[in-house]
Design an enzyme around this catalytic site. Structure first.
Site: not given
Length: 296
Positions: A48, A111, A137, A142, A165
């Site tokens: 990211t 999305y 992750y 996000r 993570k």
């Protein structure tokens, strides 16, 4: 732990230096060398913070290849290979394995999201295709989807799914996950403001934005904890909190890219839809950087 941990301490989620022509590889090489010289424990490339989602496929692969070559085995290279397109994530993962990356960081699908069963199926497919360890992750702010503790438990039996993570921000969920997965998955903080709290329930460190600008001090925070200096680690966590908050006053990596540019490491270039940092936010960040002696 099913294997030795990928790293213990701090992995910098490294920025990708950009200029008008694309990726600035000279700057990237200097950053990799500096981070390693400062004692960082691992590097995450094209995640990211590295703007992996707006690198072209060619750039993404070349940034990974270049970084593996430049690091030359000095620290583990963790390749950002996640995508909301599972086939693309598998393709990137296979490539990263071939070029010698040490592990993969695979974000949840953004999305299109997924059910928990979908997450299990996606991560299993990626791990089946990989020859290297996978770090799951979780960053629901996000992506719009969160990995639940029971899903971590289900995935923990895969021999190549090695770590988490965790950036969901919910300490209670992280504690529940730690209780469920035990030594089967290493847990790394994905938030710089929760490093010590997560280490207190068995976490092995952090995948960090802060360490782009302060690698040595971020490593010191983890080292203090691992050496039994709980108060010292907590004191550093609290001391750095204002700077951490300023680094997230706009969406990452806008502030850290501005900070790195001010330190002379790169140009202050981000790709749309990101834009350069607003002046009011920058002035607050710059003041805190001056307090830490990072800029004049």
């Amino acid at each position: 732990m099913k294997t030795e941990p990928i790293f213990r301490g701090v992995a910098t989620a490294l920025i990708t230096p950009l200029n008008a022509d694309g990726v600035d590889y000279d700057a990237l090489g200097r950053l990799i060398d500096w981070q390693i010289d400062e004692g960082i424990n691992a590097l995450v490339i094209a995640g990211t913070t590295g703007e992996g989602s707006t690198l072209t496929d060619e750039e993404h692969r070349e940034v990974l290849r270049y970084s593996v070559e430049r690091a030359a085995g000095r620290v583990p290279i963790i390749a950002g290979t996640g995508s909301n397109d599972t086939a693309y994530a598998i393709s990137l993962t296979k490539y990263a394995c071939e070029i010698g990356a040490d592990a993969m960081l695979c974000v949840t699908p953004y999305y299109n999201k997924a059910t928990q069963n979908g997450l299990i199926a996606m991560y299993t497919a990626i791990a089946d295709a990989s020859t290297k360890p996978i770090i799951l992750y979780n960053v629901p702010s996000r992506t719009g989807v969160s990995i639940e503790p029971a899903t971590y438990k289900a995935l923990s039996s895969h021999p190549r799914i090695a770590a988490i993570k965790e950036a969901n921000g919910a300490i209670a969920k992280i504690v529940e996950t730690a209780a469920l997965v035990g030594d089967d998955l290493a847990i790394y903080s994905g938030n710089d403001d929760q490093v010590v709290p997560i280490m207190s329930v068995g976490g092995l460190g952090v995948i960090s934005v802060l360490s782009n600008i302060m690698p040595r001090k971020t490593v010191e925070m983890c080292d203090r904890w691992f050496n039994g200096d709980v108060k010292g680690a907590a004191a550093l966590q609290l001391e750095l909190l204002p700077l951490i908050n300023a680094l997230f006053s706009e969406v990452n990596p806008i502030p850290v890219k501005a900070a790195m540019a001010a330190m002379g490491w790169c140009e202050n270039v981000v790709r749309l839809p990101l834009t350069t940092m607003e002046d009011a936010h920058w002035q607050k960040l710059a003041a805190l950087m001056r307090e830490q002696g990072l800029i004049d």
